[in-house]
Design a protein around this motif. Structure first.
Motif, PDB file in Angstrom:
ATOM      1  N   VAL A 127     -79.564   1.733 -32.989  1.00  0.00           N
ATOM      2  CA  VAL A 127     -78.773   1.358 -34.177  1.00  0.00           C
ATOM      3  C   VAL A 127     -78.089   2.574 -34.800  1.00  0.00           C
ATOM      4  N   ARG A 128     -77.947   3.654 -34.001  1.00  0.00           N
ATOM      5  CA  ARG A 128     -77.401   4.917 -34.512  1.00  0.00           C
ATOM      6  C   ARG A 128     -76.028   4.732 -35.148  1.00  0.00           C
ATOM      7  N   LEU A 171     -71.819  -6.063 -42.544  1.00  0.00           N
ATOM      8  CA  LEU A 171     -71.046  -7.170 -41.949  1.00  0.00           C
ATOM      9  C   LEU A 171     -69.742  -6.694 -41.341  1.00  0.00           C
ATOM     10  N   LYS A 172     -69.671  -5.425 -40.921  1.00  0.00           N
ATOM     11  CA  LYS A 172     -68.430  -4.913 -40.325  1.00  0.00           C
ATOM     12  C   LYS A 172     -68.129  -5.634 -39.027  1.00  0.00           C
ATOM     13  N   LEU A 181     -72.370 -17.180 -49.351  1.00  0.00           N
ATOM     14  CA  LEU A 181     -73.297 -16.343 -48.578  1.00  0.00           C
ATOM     15  C   LEU A 181     -72.712 -14.976 -48.225  1.00  0.00           C
ATOM     16  N   ARG A 182     -71.439 -14.963 -47.784  1.00  0.00           N
ATOM     17  CA  ARG A 182     -70.875 -13.681 -47.358  1.00  0.00           C
ATOM     18  C   ARG A 182     -70.845 -12.669 -48.500  1.00  0.00           C
ATOM     19  N   LEU A 230     -69.279 -18.288 -43.389  1.00  0.00           N
ATOM     20  CA  LEU A 230     -70.329 -17.551 -42.678  1.00  0.00           C
ATOM     21  C   LEU A 230     -71.613 -18.370 -42.623  1.00  0.00           C
ATOM     22  N   ASP A 247     -76.147   3.877 -38.856  1.00  0.00           N
ATOM     23  CA  ASP A 247     -74.882   3.235 -39.222  1.00  0.00           C
ATOM     24  C   ASP A 247     -74.643   1.941 -38.456  1.00  0.00           C
ATOM     25  N   GLY A 248     -75.294   1.769 -37.314  1.00  0.00           N
ATOM     26  CA  GLY A 248     -75.143   0.531 -36.543  1.00  0.00           C
ATOM     27  C   GLY A 248     -75.638  -0.695 -37.289  1.00  0.00           C
ATOM     28  N   LEU A 249     -76.520  -0.489 -38.287  1.00  0.00           N
ATOM     29  CA  LEU A 249     -77.048  -1.642 -39.031  1.00  0.00           C
ATOM     30  C   LEU A 249     -75.973  -2.333 -39.851  1.00  0.00           C
ATOM     31  N   LEU A 293     -74.355 -11.424 -49.260  1.00  0.00           N
ATOM     32  CA  LEU A 293     -74.855 -10.468 -48.253  1.00  0.00           C
ATOM     33  C   LEU A 293     -74.230  -9.096 -48.467  1.00  0.00           C
ATOM     34  N   GLU A 294     -72.930  -9.081 -48.760  1.00  0.00           N
ATOM     35  CA  GLU A 294     -72.271  -7.792 -48.984  1.00  0.00           C
ATOM     36  C   GLU A 294     -72.889  -7.085 -50.190  1.00  0.00           C
ATOM     37  N   LEU A 304     -67.780  -7.542 -32.959  1.00  0.00           N
ATOM     38  CA  LEU A 304     -68.109  -8.973 -33.029  1.00  0.00           C
ATOM     39  C   LEU A 304     -67.347  -9.700 -34.142  1.00  0.00           C
ATOM     40  N   TYR A 360     -73.216  -3.640 -39.172  1.00  0.00           N
ATOM     41  CA  TYR A 360     -72.300  -4.525 -38.441  1.00  0.00           C
ATOM     42  C   TYR A 360     -72.824  -5.960 -38.409  1.00  0.00           C
ATOM     43  N   LEU A 361     -71.883  -6.928 -38.354  1.00  0.00           N
ATOM     44  CA  LEU A 361     -72.247  -8.343 -38.262  1.00  0.00           C
ATOM     45  C   LEU A 361     -73.185  -8.580 -37.083  1.00  0.00           C
ATOM     46  N   GLU A 362     -72.984  -7.820 -35.997  1.00  0.00           N
ATOM     47  CA  GLU A 362     -73.866  -7.919 -34.838  1.00  0.00           C
ATOM     48  C   GLU A 362     -75.337  -7.776 -35.236  1.00  0.00           C
ATOM     49  N   MET A 363     -75.634  -6.822 -36.107  1.00  0.00           N
ATOM     50  CA  MET A 363     -77.047  -6.578 -36.414  1.00  0.00           C
ATOM     51  C   MET A 363     -77.606  -7.664 -37.327  1.00  0.00           C
ATOM     52  N   LEU A 364     -76.784  -8.233 -38.211  1.00  0.00           N
ATOM     53  CA  LEU A 364     -77.259  -9.405 -38.958  1.00  0.00           C
ATOM     54  C   LEU A 364     -77.582 -10.530 -37.971  1.00  0.00           C
ATOM     55  N   THR A 365     -76.718 -10.691 -36.963  1.00  0.00           N
ATOM     56  CA  THR A 365     -76.955 -11.733 -35.956  1.00  0.00           C
ATOM     57  C   THR A 365     -78.279 -11.494 -35.234  1.00  0.00           C
TER      58      THR A 365
END
Lengths: 276, 276
Positions: free
Chosen positions: A252-253, B275-276, B264-265, A129, B124-126, B268-269, A264, B128-133
C-alpha cells in the motif's frame, strides 16, 4: 473431530495456541471446514464433473443479498484462450490457466437499469457510490458461499483480485455492459496433491475483534507475534521470510504499488458508474 | 439427506422446480445448509453461550483476504443502549435491539495506516478507491463465513446494510477512527420458533449465470416467473404481494429512495478515505 484436531486447527489458523474462550467454544464439522480453508494455486488438469457449476451458483444465490436486489452476476470461463487472456490481466498468474473453471464475479447494476428502461421507470439511484458498494458486497457474499460449497466437495480455489488491474480488458473479453464491474475472479479445480497448500495464519483476534467500541491502540505485541508466525509459515513454504507488516506496507506504499488499480475510479466512471 | 429433501430445498430456493443439471449435481450436508439459509429477524431473548463470539471471529478470519492485508475489523455490540442507537440509524429495525449480539463489520484501512506511521513508511496507496474496495470485499467475505458458522450452530442472523444510512453516527457511537467504514451490521441470536423465517426464492440461474460471455439480453420470461414466485412467497408470509422487479425498481428510483445513503461518498471523504 477430537479435541486435539480442533486445537491443531486453531493453532494452524493463528500460528499460536488459542485463547481458552476460543479453544472451549462451540465446534462442529462445518466450522472445522471453514477453519481449514487454504488458498489453492496448484490444480490437477482434470475437468469438473457435471452439475458442479450449477451447484456452486445455487450456493452463491443462497447468500444474503442487500434488500434482495441481487445486484451481482457471474461469468463461468472454461475456454483455454479466454483463461489465458484473464491470466495476462492478472500479471501471468499460472493458476488462472491451470484451473479448469474460472468464475468472474460481477457487481451488476446493469440488470436493474435494463429492467427500468424496459418499463420506462427511473433508476437514478444506481448512479451513487452506495449502489456500487451494494453490488460489491452482494458479489462477495455470493462468491464466499460458493467457496464454502466447493471446499466441502474437496475442490480448491483462489480469488483473483488482480482482475481489477485492468477492468476494461476484462469487460471487453467477457462482453460486460456498462455499469458492470468484474470485482474478482475465482479459480476452481481439484487441488494438486503434489503441490499441497497450507493453512495461512491470521492476525490474533485481539487485533481484529473490538468489544463494544473500536480500540485504536495498535496491539503492537500481537502484530510482532504475527510477523513471527508468518515468517515461520513462510519458512515452511520455502518462501522468503518477510513476515507480514513489512510486506503489507509495501503493498500500500503508493499508487505505483497498486498494479494499475490506482486507475479504478476513472475506469468505473468511464464504464457508466456514477459514483455520486 | 434424501433426494426428496434435496429437491424441496432447490424448489424453495428458486420457487420453481430446478433444472436437471442442478437437480443431479453434487450435494452434501454443507451445501444443504447453505441452500437452507433464511434471514432471521425474530430472536429469542436468550443470551449466547460463552465462546460463540470467538468462534465466529475465527471462522471470519479463515475467509480469504486480498493479499492477506486483512483490511477489516469487527465490533461486537451487546450493550442494550448501544443496540438501541444502532437501531435508530437503521430506521427503527426492532431486531437490532432484540438480537443479543450485533456484529458491526468494518472496512478498516486505519490499521495499516497506523503501522505505517509507527514505522515512518508511506501508505499513500490507501487513498485510492481500490483500497476501499479491498476493505469492503474483505469485510464481506469474513462476515459471510461467520454467517455460515452461526447457522451451522442453529443460530440465525440478518445483515443490516442500513448502518450506511448514517455512517457518521455509527462511527461516533463505536469510536471508529478515520479510514474505517461500518459496511454493515449483522444481528445474531437464537431464532424465535414462534415467528419462523422462510427460505426466500431467488432469480433463476439463467438470469445471473453467464457462460463464457455476459449475455446482456434480459431474460424477461425468467424475471416474470420470478416476480410470480416472489408474489407467492409474499402471500405465504402475509406480506403485500408486490413481486420483485417493481419493488427493486422503487428501491433504486433516485437519491431520495436511498435512505440517506446518497451521501455516502461525501461522508467517506470527510472520514479520511481518499477515494482517488
Amino acid at each position: 473431530m477430537s479435541g486435539t484436531e480442533r486445537l491443531d486447527a486453531l493453532r494452524a489458523r493463528y500460528g499460536a495456541s488459542p485463547d481458552p474462550a476460543l479453544a472451549d467454544g462451540p465446534w462442529n464439522d462445518v466450522i472445522a471446514g471453514l477453519l481449514a480453508h487454504r488458498t489453492v494455486r496448484a490444480f490437477r488438469p482434470d475437468p469438473l464433473p457435471p452439475g458442479i457449476l450449477e451447484t456452486l451458483v445455487a450456493a452463491a444465490q443462497s447468500a444474503p443479498s442487500s434488500s434482495n436486489l441481487q445486484t451481482w452476476s457471474v461469468v463461468a470461463v472454461e475456454d483455454p484462450e479466454a483463461k489465458r487472456r484473464l491470466s495476462e490481466v492478472a500479471r501471468g498468474q499460472r493458476h488462472v490457466v491451470e484451473a479448469p473453471l474460472v468464475l468472474v464475479w460481477l457487481a451488476d447494476l446493469s440488470r436493474l437499469g435494463a429492467i427500468g428502461r424496459e418499463r420506462d421507470r427511473p433508476t437514478d439511484g444506481l448512479a451513487y457510490l452506495e449502489m456500487l458498494t451494494v453490488g460489491v458486497v452482494d458479489a462477495a457474499l455470493a462468491a464466499q458461499n460458493a467457496t464454502v460449497a466447493l471446499e466441502s466437495l474437496g475442490l480448491g480455489s483462489v480469488y483473483i483480485g488482480a482482475l481489477r488491474n485492468d477492468p476494461e480488458a476484462v469487460a471487453e473479453l467477457l462482453g460486460l455492459p456498462p455499469n458492470v464491474l468484474a470485482v474478482f475472479g475465482l479459480c476452481v479445480g481439484w487441488p494438486d496433491p503434489e503441490r499441497p497448500a497450507a493453512v495461512k495464519p491470521r492476525l490474533g483476534q485481539e487485533v481484529v475483534l473490538h468489544r463494544g467500541r473500536y480500540d485504536p491502540a495498535l496491539a503492537a505485541g500481537a502484530i510482532a507475534a504475527y510477523d513471527a508466525a508468518m515468517a515461520e509459515f513462510q519458512a515452511g513454504q520455502r518462501m522468503p521470510e518477510v513476515g507480514w507488516s513489512g510486506a503489507a506496507l509495501e503493498r500500500v506504499r503508493g499508487p505505483e504499488s497498486l498494479s494499475g488499480r490506482d486507475r479504478l475510479r476513472g475506469i468505473l466512471e468511464r464504464r457508466g458508474f456514477g459514483l455520486k
